[in-house]
Structures are given as C-alpha cells and as structure tokens.
Design an enzyme around this catalytic site. Structure first.
Site, short mmCIF file in Angstrom:
data_model
loop_
_atom_site.label_atom_id
_atom_site.label_comp_id
_atom_site.label_asym_id
_atom_site.label_seq_id
_atom_site.Cartn_x
_atom_site.Cartn_y
_atom_site.Cartn_z
N ASP A 1 10.80 -1.42 -3.66
CA ASP A 1 9.43 -1.20 -3.25
C ASP A 1 9.00 0.23 -3.61
O ASP A 1 9.63 1.20 -3.17
CB ASP A 1 9.32 -1.43 -1.73
CG ASP A 1 7.91 -1.73 -1.28
OD1 ASP A 1 6.97 -1.08 -1.77
OD2 ASP A 1 7.74 -2.60 -0.40
N THR B 1 1.87 -3.61 -2.36
CA THR B 1 3.16 -4.25 -2.11
C THR B 1 3.10 -5.77 -2.17
O THR B 1 3.88 -6.42 -2.87
CB THR B 1 3.71 -3.81 -0.75
OG1 THR B 1 3.95 -2.40 -0.78
CG2 THR B 1 5.00 -4.52 -0.40
N ASN C 1 -2.49 -6.16 0.71
CA ASN C 1 -1.64 -6.32 1.89
C ASN C 1 -2.42 -6.96 3.03
O ASN C 1 -1.88 -7.75 3.80
CB ASN C 1 -1.07 -4.98 2.33
CG ASN C 1 -0.10 -4.40 1.31
OD1 ASN C 1 0.45 -5.13 0.49
ND2 ASN C 1 0.11 -3.10 1.36
N ASP D 1 8.21 -7.89 6.04
CA ASP D 1 8.02 -9.34 6.03
C ASP D 1 7.44 -9.82 4.71
O ASP D 1 7.88 -10.82 4.15
CB ASP D 1 7.15 -9.78 7.21
CG ASP D 1 5.76 -9.17 7.18
OD1 ASP D 1 4.91 -9.63 6.41
OD2 ASP D 1 5.51 -8.21 7.96
N HIS E 1 5.17 -1.87 -7.49
CA HIS E 1 4.15 -0.91 -7.93
C HIS E 1 4.82 0.44 -8.14
O HIS E 1 5.97 0.65 -7.75
CB HIS E 1 3.02 -0.77 -6.90
CG HIS E 1 3.49 -0.40 -5.52
ND1 HIS E 1 3.85 0.89 -5.18
CD2 HIS E 1 3.67 -1.13 -4.40
CE1 HIS E 1 4.24 0.92 -3.90
NE2 HIS E 1 4.14 -0.30 -3.41
N HIS F 1 -0.89 4.31 -3.35
CA HIS F 1 -0.97 3.63 -4.63
C HIS F 1 -2.05 2.56 -4.55
O HIS F 1 -2.70 2.40 -3.53
CB HIS F 1 0.38 3.00 -4.95
CG HIS F 1 0.95 2.23 -3.79
ND1 HIS F 1 0.64 0.91 -3.55
CD2 HIS F 1 1.75 2.62 -2.77
CE1 HIS F 1 1.25 0.51 -2.45
NE2 HIS F 1 1.92 1.52 -1.94
#
Length: 557
Positions: free
Chosen positions: A48, A90, A111, A174, A362, A497
């Site tokens: 991540d 993400t 997200n 999650d 990312h 980001h």
C-alpha cells in the site's frame, strides 16, 4: 532422366521426413507445444502506497536475500508500470489488481464517496447487512464486496474449478483484503481495537479452528514496549529529507509502541499500523492461512490464491512522505520481511511451484514543505474554503445559494434539485463552476459531467485517466485535478495521493515464477490492469468480466 529425377526427389523427401522425425526436432517441437505445469499457489502482494521511485532509489540497499532483491533478480520487473486511472486511492488501486478493470466499470471510485440519491457517505466496502466475527462493527464498516460490480481472477478461478480452488486474502485494511478477495474469496483484516485478524459474516458465521488457534497466544501483544529505530547505519539515510521538514519533534526515531494504560490496548494496536509491526503480523497470519487452509497443496490439483496487502507503508508515507528517513527505513524492513516470507514459501510449497506478483495500489507525492524547499510550487488546498468561495461565486451569478452541494474528493456534487426548481441549466452551472475553479489557487484542471458524458475531453493522457476514473452513476458532477505536488488537506503535516500525475500512478509491477516468466527489467509500458489478464492466461481461465488489460506476453516463456 525422368526416372533419375524421380528417384532423387523421393530420396530427398525421405531425408526430409527422417530429419523432421529426428529426436532433437521432436524434442524441440514438444517443448514448443508444451505448457509448464499449473502453479500450485499464486501469491499476490500489494504494498500500500509504494511509488516505483522508492524501489529504484533504495534498491542498492536491499538485502542480498531480501524480497525486493529476489524479485528484481529473479522476476520480471516493469519500470514503466502504472495505475492507469485518474483517482489514485487505496480502494481503487486494490480493485484494479485482480479485476483488470477501471473504475468506470468496477464501481469502486474512491475509498468513500457521496451517494448521489441520499447524499449519505458510502464507504467502498460498506455493507450494513454483515458484521465482523467476534469484533465490534461500527456503522459503515467495511465488511463485504457488495459495491464491487465486476469479477476478479479469484472469482473466475473458483468458478472454473467448481469452487475447489481456495482464495484467501489478508490485509491491515479491510478494503485491502476485501477488494483482492472479490465475491468468492475469503478476506481477513486487522482489527485496530483488538489487534486480531477477523473476517465477516459475508464469508462465514464463525472462524475456522486455525484462526482461533492463531489468536490464542495473542501474538499482537509481542511488540508492546518495542522500539522502531533505523535499521541501517546513519550514512545510509544521507540523502533523505531533514526530519525538520517532514516530522514534528515528538514524532521521530526512535518510535516506541506503548499506551497510556501501560498495557496492550486499542491505543497500542492502532499505533502499530504506522511502523513495521503490522506488516510483520500480516505476513505471519498469511503463513498461518497457508498452513491452516493447506494452500498450495490442494487435493484437487488446482491452483490456490493468497492475496496479501501490506498496509503500513501507506501510513508511514502519509505521516512523513516518501522522502523521509521513516519511509526509507520502513521499506528496508519490509524488504527483509518479504525475504523471510519467500524463504518460507520455498520450503512450504516451492517457489518453482509458485507465482509471486508484487505491485502497489498507488504512489505518493512529497510533503509540500519538502517540495517547496527544492523550489517546487506546492501547497495544501482546504476544500471547505474552496467550496465556500465557489458557492459565493455561483450565487452572485445565478442568484441561488448552495448550488455546489457536496464535496466528495476529488469531485463536487451539484444541487440538482435546486437547479431544477430554479429552472437553471445544469451544464451552465457546471461551466460557470469550472471557470471559477480554474482560477482558484492550486487547481490545474476541471472536468464536468457534461464533458465526460459526451466524451468532450481533450486528447491527453490526463483526460484519458480521468475518463476511466469517472463512473456515470456514482461520481460527482465536477472532477478536479490539482496542480502537481498539491493536494486537498485540512492538516498542516504529512502528504496524500489521488492525482493522475506520475508520482501517484507509477508503481512497481513485478512477477516471479521461473517456469512461466522470463526474468529481467522491462521498459515496456504496462498497467496494473494487465496483471489479471496475464494470470488468467496462465491459469487457463476466463478473464474477469471487466478486464481491459493486456496479456504481458513479452515476459512469458
């Protein structure tokens, strides 16, 4: 003369047939037609928040037996690989990995986003019909892939094998686990209140025995009181940003993992996320899953899938930036953790029986203060201030307040009900809003619903990425792009980001598996959405339903 020619022709024909049937040629023909045996295990790793530039910048410091060194030396590494959509977050990036799809199809546009009908916040993996098993479940928690609109490689593999293939994923977040697992896999995620890894009732009603056994010894408590301090000698960090630019005085090495209560509790478990220890726990849990589910030794002889999303690098980069000593050191520690994990895989399953994929969801820009220190234009944009200024300008032009109703980063939802009541034309509001925002400090481009629905966008790479990121049913009416090194933020520290710029899109894409892939550093352009079609090709299964990537044929044996 005719007889002699005929005899010579027959002799030549026999010689040709004999040569074609010779052992070496038969072997070559068989070799060309043969496909290597199916992999026993496919391991998909997502780091991540890992920009490609960090792998390049720190590669000489990776351990000889480390994970990144092994992938670089023994795998296929694409240096020009990208998350090829314009909202690099993400959830969006994780979804791309095993669907091979862009947000306009797969439906995970951020997200979290604002529901256009209810104007309520929607979390990417939210499903109020399901709860975490044995853990507190707050409203809006991420418990299932209900919002995912397409299939994954794991879904198609399970379908093709009559559900005999196992698909297990684990992550510190999650969304990292759920969006890799797809609809038919099983996801486990870190619970920051208890330090456990838990699944949800979407997947099962109770945890299997191996999960219960894993938690009996409370492995999450073993880091209490430990310190995170630099792994390498001081000179290794010479070119990193000064701590004064990227960190508060109280947030510097060494970091100690304790809590006010003096014992492991929710404060401690949450603190573990920003540092190397949750990644270590994630890989430990992955080992437990391999053994508990007997992954890679499927009695049906089919390939199993293990997805591992390593979340902590994102937390470290958010807090201190990819130019910091903290991020630098964290990547070196992750390298060693991955090296140990690969050695474990080799002993347990055999790396020649395993495909290993590593990528990222990312990249990351630098902290604005660091960017400013090297003469870049960089800033933080307060979206509340921007929305207030926008509504003031629209009110002056159209005589109605609050025409820009909701900020849902990086989009704005207009007040369509009010626009209709006032007999205004939405395309006029969009155009006026775009004109104002293009003059707002830090904003580089604005794409309107009218433009995106009609395909009226410039022929540029950025516009193409934005079009892919925008979902007609879910996205807002204006999609904003900041100037380079600038982002939306309420705080005064750290970075974030989400842009279409290369520092956010360029991520590592590494694939290792000696029987199937040719090792080497590849300069060809590649996208993360290419992973799913490539794996589907090797597994001889149907590509995921929304896949648009290509098979990376240049690395195939």
């Amino acid at each position: 003369m005719k007889k002699t020619c005929s005899t010579s022709a027959n002799l030549l024909r026999r010689m040709l047939i004999s040569s074609l049937l010779s052992a070496p040629v038969i072997a070559l023909a068989a070799q060309a037609g043969e496909k290597p045996a199916q992999p026993k295990l496919m391991v998909v790793l997502v780091v991540d928040g890992l920009p490609q530039e960090q792998v390049v910048r720190y590669r000489d410091q990776f351990a000889a037996n480390g994970g990144f060194r092994r992938l670089i030396d023994k795998g296929a590494w694409f240096s020009n690989a990208h998350q090829a959509h314009g909202v690099t977050l993400t959830a969006v990036g994780h979804t791309a990995v095993l669907t091979g799809a862009y947000p306009y199809q797969h439906g995970i546009i951020a997200n979290e986003w604002t529901d256009r009908k209810t104007l309520e916040q929607m979390y990417c993996t939210q499903d109020n019909a399901h709860n975490y098993i044995g853990e507190e479940t707050k409203a809006g928690a991420g418990t299932s892939p209900a919002n995912l609109k397409v299939s994954t490689v794991g879904d198609e593999l399970r379908y093709a094998t009559g559900n005999q293939a196992k698909v297990i994923t684990v992550s510190g977040k999650d969304r990292g686990a759920i969006l890799l697992a797809g609809k038919a896999g099983t996801a486990y995620m870190y619970m920051s209140k208890s330090g456990h890894f838990a699944s949800s009732t979407y997947y099962m009603q109770s945890h299997p025995a191996w999960v219960q056994q894993y938690h009996q010894s409370n492995p999450q408590d073993r880091f209490y009181g430990q310190e995170w301090k630099p792994l390498l000698a001081d000179k290794a960090y010479t070119n990193d940003a000064s701590d004064d630019l990227v960190a508060d005085p109280k947030e510097r090495f060494p970091f100690q993992y304790v809590s006010k209560s003096g014992k492991p509790d929710a404060e401690y478990y949450n603190k573990l996320l920003t540092g190397p220890f949750v990644d270590e726990m994630t890989l430990d849990f992955a080992r437990a899953a391999i053994e508990g589910e007997n992954l890679g030794k499927n009695p049906a002889g089919v390939t199993d899938v293990l997805g591992v999303s390593l979340s902590s690098h994102d937390y470290v980069n958010h807090a201190y930036g990819p130019e910091s000593r903290m991020s630098h050191d964290h990547l070196q520690r992750l390298d060693r953790l991955l090296g140990n994990f690969f050695s474990y895989l080799d002993k347990r399953v055999g790396l020649d029986n395993t495909i290993v994929v590593l990528t990222a969801d990312h990249g990351f820009p630098n902290v604005p203060e660091f960017s400013q220190s090297i003469k870049r234009e960089a800033q933080r944009i307060n979206s509340k201030d921007m929305m207030a200024a926008l509504n003031k300008a629209l009110s002056a032009k159209f005589g109605s307040e609050q025409l820009a109703e909701k900020w849902s980063s990086p989009t704005i939802l207009l007040n369509t009900k009010l626009i209709a009541e006032k007999n205004l034309k939405q395309s006029d509001i969009e155009a006026a809003a775009a004109e104002f925002l293009l003059g707002y400090s830090g904003i580089a481009n604005v794409y309107t619903r009218h433009q995106l629905e009609q395909g009226m966008i410039p022929d540029t790479r950025q516009a193409k990425l934005i079009q892919r990121a925008w979902n007609r049913q879910l996205s807002g009416d204006l999609l904003l792009v900041t100037q380079p090194y600038t982002y939306f933020s309420y705080g005064a520290k750290g970075t974030s980001h989400g842009s279409p710029y290369s520092y956010d899109t360029n991520v590592p894409l590494m694939i290792m598996g000696k029987p199937w892939f040719r090792a080497g550093n590849y300069s060809q352009y590649a996208e993360v959405v290419d992973i799913a079609p490539t794996l589907s090709h090797l597994l001889r299964i149907r590509p995921p339903s929304g896949a648009e990537g290509r098979v990376l044929s240049e690395i195939l044996h």
